[in-house]
Design a protein around this motif. Structure first.
Motif, PDB file in Angstrom:
ATOM      1  N   SER A 133       0.797  -1.340   0.008  1.00 37.63           N
ATOM      2  CA  SER A 133       0.044   0.095   0.070  1.00 37.63           C
ATOM      3  C   SER A 133       0.801   1.235   0.020  1.00 37.63           C
ATOM      4  CB  SER A 133      -0.999  -0.057   1.141  1.00 37.63           C
ATOM      5  OG  SER A 133      -1.673  -1.000   1.199  1.00 37.63           O
ATOM      6  N   VAL A 134       1.869   1.284  -0.878  1.00 33.13           N
ATOM      7  CA  VAL A 134       2.800   2.506  -1.087  1.00 33.13           C
ATOM      8  C   VAL A 134       2.172   3.703  -1.376  1.00 33.13           C
ATOM      9  CG1 VAL A 134       4.769   3.027  -2.048  1.00 33.13           C
ATOM     10  CG2 VAL A 134       4.569   0.725  -1.372  1.00 33.13           C
ATOM     11  N   ARG A 135       2.337   4.668  -0.650  1.00 29.57           N
ATOM     12  CA  ARG A 135       1.561   6.162  -1.143  1.00 29.57           C
ATOM     13  C   ARG A 135       2.760   6.650  -2.212  1.00 29.57           C
ATOM     14  NH1 ARG A 135      -0.899   9.159   3.291  1.00 29.57           N
ATOM     15  NH2 ARG A 135      -0.722  10.832   1.450  1.00 29.57           N
ATOM     16  N   ALA A 136       2.267   6.910  -3.303  1.00 26.32           N
ATOM     17  CA  ALA A 136       2.818   7.337  -4.634  1.00 26.32           C
ATOM     18  C   ALA A 136       3.579   8.709  -4.367  1.00 26.32           C
ATOM     19  CB  ALA A 136       2.139   7.271  -5.795  1.00 26.32           C
ATOM     20  N   ASP A 137       2.605   9.556  -3.510  1.00 23.44           N
ATOM     21  CA  ASP A 137       2.881  11.130  -3.422  1.00 23.44           C
ATOM     22  C   ASP A 137       4.084  11.093  -2.293  1.00 23.44           C
ATOM     23  OD1 ASP A 137       1.238   9.880  -1.425  1.00 23.44           O
ATOM     24  OD2 ASP A 137       0.708  12.045  -0.903  1.00 23.44           O
ATOM     25  N   GLU A 169      17.149   6.658   3.329  1.00 25.83           N
ATOM     26  CA  GLU A 169      16.370   7.135   4.283  1.00 25.83           C
ATOM     27  C   GLU A 169      15.804   6.312   5.153  1.00 25.83           C
ATOM     28  OE1 GLU A 169      12.762  10.136   3.998  1.00 25.83           O
ATOM     29  OE2 GLU A 169      13.875   9.971   2.416  1.00 25.83           O
ATOM     30  N   ALA A 170      15.960   6.658   6.715  1.00 24.57           N
ATOM     31  CA  ALA A 170      15.549   5.951   7.594  1.00 24.57           C
ATOM     32  C   ALA A 170      13.856   6.204   7.675  1.00 24.57           C
ATOM     33  CB  ALA A 170      16.183   6.224   8.746  1.00 24.57           C
ATOM     34  N   LEU A 171      13.127   5.185   8.075  1.00 25.68           N
ATOM     35  CA  LEU A 171      11.729   5.047   8.462  1.00 25.68           C
ATOM     36  C   LEU A 171      11.591   4.687   9.750  1.00 25.68           C
ATOM     37  CD1 LEU A 171      10.298   3.886   4.994  1.00 25.68           C
ATOM     38  CD2 LEU A 171      10.856   6.220   5.423  1.00 25.68           C
ATOM     39  N   ARG A 172      10.366   5.033  10.362  1.00 28.54           N
ATOM     40  CA  ARG A 172      10.103   4.474  11.697  1.00 28.54           C
ATOM     41  C   ARG A 172       9.022   3.594  11.330  1.00 28.54           C
ATOM     42  NH1 ARG A 172      10.462   6.847  17.479  1.00 28.54           N
ATOM     43  NH2 ARG A 172       8.807   5.628  18.473  1.00 28.54           N
ATOM     44  N   VAL A 173       9.036   2.582  12.177  1.00 30.58           N
ATOM     45  CA  VAL A 173       8.047   1.627  11.986  1.00 30.58           C
ATOM     46  C   VAL A 173       7.076   1.706  13.206  1.00 30.58           C
ATOM     47  CG1 VAL A 173       7.273  -0.911  11.916  1.00 30.58           C
ATOM     48  CG2 VAL A 173       9.365  -0.219  10.908  1.00 30.58           C
ATOM     49  N   GLU A 174       5.768   2.274  13.039  1.00 26.03           N
ATOM     50  CA  GLU A 174       4.802   2.410  14.252  1.00 26.03           C
ATOM     51  C   GLU A 174       3.472   1.484  13.735  1.00 26.03           C
ATOM     52  OE1 GLU A 174       4.137   6.393  13.865  1.00 26.03           O
ATOM     53  OE2 GLU A 174       6.025   7.077  14.807  1.00 26.03           O
ATOM     54  N   ILE A 175       2.675   1.490  14.958  1.00 26.21           N
ATOM     55  CA  ILE A 175       1.305   0.825  14.542  1.00 26.21           C
ATOM     56  C   ILE A 175       0.419   1.898  14.488  1.00 26.21           C
ATOM     57  CG2 ILE A 175      -0.519  -0.066  15.855  1.00 26.21           C
ATOM     58  CD1 ILE A 175       1.342  -1.695  17.670  1.00 26.21           C
ATOM     59  N   PHE A 176      -0.436   1.791  13.356  1.00 26.40           N
ATOM     60  CA  PHE A 176      -1.542   2.520  12.870  1.00 26.40           C
ATOM     61  C   PHE A 176      -2.882   1.836  12.812  1.00 26.40           C
ATOM     62  CE2 PHE A 176      -4.156   4.375   9.442  1.00 26.40           C
ATOM     63  CZ  PHE A 176      -4.338   5.437   9.726  1.00 26.40           C
ATOM     64  N   ARG A 235       7.035   5.225   8.307  1.00 30.05           N
ATOM     65  CA  ARG A 235       6.961   6.768   8.364  1.00 30.05           C
ATOM     66  C   ARG A 235       8.068   7.303   8.248  1.00 30.05           C
ATOM     67  NH1 ARG A 235       1.853   8.175   9.387  1.00 30.05           N
ATOM     68  NH2 ARG A 235       0.343   6.721  10.505  1.00 30.05           N
ATOM     69  N   THR A 236       7.984   8.449   7.308  1.00 27.76           N
ATOM     70  CA  THR A 236       9.374   9.540   7.229  1.00 27.76           C
ATOM     71  C   THR A 236       9.524  10.285   8.404  1.00 27.76           C
ATOM     72  OG1 THR A 236       8.066  11.298   6.353  1.00 27.76           O
ATOM     73  CG2 THR A 236       8.830   9.486   4.486  1.00 27.76           C
ATOM     74  N   ALA A 237      10.567  10.898   8.676  1.00 30.51           N
ATOM     75  CA  ALA A 237      10.764  11.850   9.822  1.00 30.51           C
ATOM     76  C   ALA A 237       9.880  12.672  10.074  1.00 30.51           C
ATOM     77  CB  ALA A 237      12.160  12.425   9.616  1.00 30.51           C
ATOM     78  N   ASP A 238       8.918  13.164   9.223  1.00 29.22           N
ATOM     79  CA  ASP A 238       7.985  14.281   9.434  1.00 29.22           C
ATOM     80  C   ASP A 238       6.846  13.497   9.635  1.00 29.22           C
ATOM     81  OD1 ASP A 238       7.036  13.426   6.863  1.00 29.22           O
ATOM     82  OD2 ASP A 238       7.319  15.420   5.942  1.00 29.22           O
ATOM     83  N   GLY A 239       6.585  12.069   9.525  1.00 28.91           N
ATOM     84  CA  GLY A 239       5.255  11.291   9.903  1.00 28.91           C
ATOM     85  C   GLY A 239       4.517  10.827   8.603  1.00 28.91           C
ATOM     86  N   SER A 240       5.133  11.298   7.662  1.00 27.42           N
ATOM     87  CA  SER A 240       4.431  10.805   6.596  1.00 27.42           C
ATOM     88  C   SER A 240       4.463   9.214   6.215  1.00 27.42           C
ATOM     89  CB  SER A 240       4.821  11.366   5.204  1.00 27.42           C
ATOM     90  OG  SER A 240       4.851  12.957   5.384  1.00 27.42           O
ATOM     91  N   PRO A 241       3.360   8.591   5.991  1.00 30.97           N
ATOM     92  CA  PRO A 241       3.425   7.367   5.843  1.00 30.97           C
ATOM     93  C   PRO A 241       3.642   6.713   4.445  1.00 30.97           C
ATOM     94  CG  PRO A 241       1.342   7.832   5.662  1.00 30.97           C
ATOM     95  CD  PRO A 241       1.919   9.195   5.963  1.00 30.97           C
ATOM     96  N   VAL A 242       4.663   6.069   4.249  1.00 25.18           N
ATOM     97  CA  VAL A 242       5.304   5.661   3.138  1.00 25.18           C
ATOM     98  C   VAL A 242       4.669   4.256   2.465  1.00 25.18           C
ATOM     99  CG1 VAL A 242       7.420   4.676   1.688  1.00 25.18           C
ATOM    100  CG2 VAL A 242       7.403   6.599   3.409  1.00 25.18           C
ATOM    101  N   GLY A 243       4.319   3.280   3.402  1.00 24.07           N
ATOM    102  CA  GLY A 243       3.530   2.064   3.212  1.00 24.07           C
ATOM    103  C   GLY A 243       3.547   1.233   4.337  1.00 24.07           C
ATOM    104  N   SER A 244       3.262  -0.050   4.057  1.00 21.38           N
ATOM    105  CA  SER A 244       2.997  -1.063   5.535  1.00 21.38           C
ATOM    106  C   SER A 244       3.534  -2.070   5.258  1.00 21.38           C
ATOM    107  CB  SER A 244       1.418  -1.027   5.709  1.00 21.38           C
ATOM    108  OG  SER A 244       0.837  -1.787   4.737  1.00 21.38           O
TER     109      SER A 244
END
Length: 130
Positions: free
Chosen positions: A50-54, A63-70, A81-90
């Motif tokens: 479910s990658v977010r194209a934008d 780039e480092a991404l944080r893994v979080e529960i959503f 999520r990126t450092a600014d909290g944008s979801p890249v994918g799951s």
């Protein structure tokens, strides 16, 4: 193709596997913890779902991404999520996802790094943060 990183381990068709040091296949079809190992020592290597194209258009290899529960509609997922909290994918169709979610709920922090990017595809690798 020279210079390409190896593809993720695949088991049962195209489902990427969560590699977990300290775990062994006990013959029952799944990984079982070895005695004395920490079940949260999980190595994640997978293509995101479910990658977010934008958002994908704004990230880079390394780039480092944080893994979080959503949770959405009462259904939890592990989102990168990126450092600014944008979801890249799951991280979804992973063997060991239940254990990963349990560890996340217990406060274990995981980070993954983007290792490959292609149109609509993001491959990550990472583990828990010490």
């Amino acid at each position: 193709m020279a210079g390409k990183s190896p593809k993720p381990q695949v088991q049962h068709g195209s489902i990427p596997k969560v590699k977990r040091p300290g775990f062994s296949n006990g013959g029952g079809g799944g990984d079982t913890p070895e005695e004395g190992s920490d079940p949260c020592d999980i190595v994640i290597e997978a293509d995101l779902e479910s990658v977010r194209a934008d958002v994908l258009a704004t990230v880079r290899v390394g780039e480092a991404l944080r893994v979080e529960i959503f949770e959405q509609g009462g259904i939890p997922s592990a989102v990168c999520r990126t450092a600014d909290g944008s979801p890249v994918g799951s991280l979804s169709a992973l063997e060991g996802l239940t254990q990963l979610m349990r560890c996340l709920r217990n406060g274990v922090i995981y980070m993954v790094t983007i290792t490959e990017l292609e149109a609509g595809r993001c491959h990550v690798r990472g583990t828990r943060v010490p």
